[in-house]
Write an enzyme that holds these catalytic residues in place. Structure first.
Site, short mmCIF file in Angstrom:
data_model
loop_
_atom_site.label_atom_id
_atom_site.label_comp_id
_atom_site.label_asym_id
_atom_site.label_seq_id
_atom_site.Cartn_x
_atom_site.Cartn_y
_atom_site.Cartn_z
N PRO A 9 88.25 54.09 6.57
CA PRO A 9 88.35 53.06 7.95
C PRO A 9 87.84 53.87 8.97
CG PRO A 9 90.28 53.45 7.09
CD PRO A 9 89.65 54.01 6.07
N ASN A 10 87.01 53.11 9.72
CA ASN A 10 86.50 53.18 11.11
C ASN A 10 85.34 54.37 11.17
OD1 ASN A 10 88.02 51.41 12.42
ND2 ASN A 10 89.74 52.83 12.01
N ARG A 17 82.93 55.78 20.13
CA ARG A 17 83.97 55.99 21.20
C ARG A 17 84.49 57.53 20.91
NH1 ARG A 17 88.58 53.09 20.79
NH2 ARG A 17 89.42 54.22 22.46
N TYR A 22 85.08 63.38 17.69
CA TYR A 22 84.13 63.26 16.65
C TYR A 22 82.75 63.46 16.88
CZ TYR A 22 88.44 60.68 15.19
OH TYR A 22 89.82 60.44 14.51
N ASN A 73 86.40 61.62 2.78
CA ASN A 73 86.75 61.54 4.04
C ASN A 73 87.55 60.22 4.11
OD1 ASN A 73 87.90 61.33 6.51
ND2 ASN A 73 85.84 61.96 7.68
N ALA A 76 91.98 57.39 8.14
CA ALA A 76 93.42 57.41 8.42
C ALA A 76 94.08 57.15 7.10
CB ALA A 76 93.58 56.14 9.21
N HIS A 79 96.19 60.27 5.54
CA HIS A 79 97.72 60.52 5.84
C HIS A 79 98.68 59.40 5.24
CE1 HIS A 79 95.08 62.67 8.54
NE2 HIS A 79 94.75 61.69 9.28
N GLU A 97 87.52 67.34 0.11
CA GLU A 97 88.08 66.60 1.18
C GLU A 97 87.28 66.99 2.42
OE1 GLU A 97 92.09 67.44 2.32
OE2 GLU A 97 92.34 65.53 3.31
N HIS A 99 86.85 66.64 6.88
CA HIS A 99 87.33 65.89 7.96
C HIS A 99 86.45 66.30 9.12
CE1 HIS A 99 90.96 63.91 6.48
NE2 HIS A 99 91.10 64.85 5.82
N ARG A 106 95.35 68.66 15.99
CA ARG A 106 95.67 67.31 16.56
C ARG A 106 97.16 66.73 16.41
NH1 ARG A 106 91.22 63.22 14.73
NH2 ARG A 106 92.01 62.02 16.42
O1 CA2 Z 1 88.51 63.93 11.39
C1 CA2 Z 1 88.29 63.35 10.51
O2 CA2 Z 1 87.12 63.00 9.79
C2 CA2 Z 1 89.15 62.01 10.28
O3 CA2 Z 1 89.29 61.70 8.86
C3 CA2 Z 1 88.88 60.63 11.02
C4 CA2 Z 1 89.79 59.50 10.95
C5 CA2 Z 1 91.23 59.98 11.51
O4 CA2 Z 1 92.18 58.76 11.27
C6 CA2 Z 1 91.77 61.07 10.77
O5 CA2 Z 1 92.81 61.39 11.17
C7 CA2 Z 1 90.89 62.38 10.87
C8 CA2 Z 1 89.16 58.56 12.08
C9 CA2 Z 1 87.75 57.97 11.51
C10 CA2 Z 1 87.02 57.32 12.92
O6 CA2 Z 1 87.84 56.91 14.07
C11 CA2 Z 1 86.84 56.64 14.99
C12 CA2 Z 1 87.62 56.53 16.06
C13 CA2 Z 1 87.45 56.03 17.26
C14 CA2 Z 1 85.93 55.84 17.64
C15 CA2 Z 1 85.34 56.04 16.42
C16 CA2 Z 1 85.80 56.41 15.11
#
Ligand code: CA2
Length: 144
Positions: A9-10, A17, A22, A73, A76, A79, A97, A99, A106
């Site tokens: 997701p995301n 953002r 990222y 990857n 979220a 976790h 895996e 990230h 973090r």
């Molecule tokens: O560091 C990573 O690749 C993560 O898997 C990215 C996830 C996060 O929940 C993991 O803890 C670490 C988040 C994916 C992207 O989220 C965004 C948040 C804000 C703006 C754009 C993307």
């Protein structure tokens, strides 16, 4: 050699953002990097992104007997998802895996990875380059 790259997701919102965490690269940059890496390594790469846990489980199950490696990857779901962990264990396909951010630096909840328990390697904090490293690792170890 066929490698399935899974994104949770995301990840499709990358670059929109939180560039401090990222980076400035977009999801489309990630897709370009995967295509370039596939060409460089001489492997077939299929990318699948979903915001839904069950869809990711379905995709892992569908890779059984088809993919030679998985780069994942879970975002979220890393976790929280025992379902993704179980699916990876069920298919027993070599998995790495990835990230983008350094999850260890973090919040404490990001330092727990269920999916990682079924992966032979974790690459974190290397930005999009981590995906390239993961593909090259699988190619080097299992490539045919
Ligand atoms: O560091 C990573 O690749 C993560 O898997 C990215 C996830 C996060 O929940 C993991 O803890 C670490 C988040 C994916 C992207 O989220 C965004 C948040 C804000 C703006 C754009 C993307």
């Amino acid at each position: 050699m066929k490698i399935l790259v899974l994104n949770g997701p995301n990840i499709n919102m990358l670059g929109i953002r939180e560039p401090g965490i990222y980076g400035r690269n977009s999801f489309s940059d990630l897709l370009d990097l995967l295509k370039e890496t596939a060409r460089e390594a001489g492997v077939e790469v299929e990318q699948y992104q979903s915001n839904h846990e069950g869809d990711l489980v379905d995709k892992i199950q569908a890779a059984y007997g088809k993919a030679d490696g998985i780069v994942i990857n879970p975002a979220a779901y890393t976790h929280t998802s025992v379902a993704i962990l179980d699916a990876l264990k069920a298919v027993s396909i070599p998995a790495v895996e990835v990230h983008i951010s350094d999850v260890d630096a973090r919040e404490p909840f990001r330092q727990v990875s269920y999916a990682g328990l079924a992966c032979e390697k974790t690459i974190k904090g290397r930005g999009l380059e981590g995906y390239r490293e993961a593909i090259l690792y699988l190619k080097e170890k299992y490539g045919k």
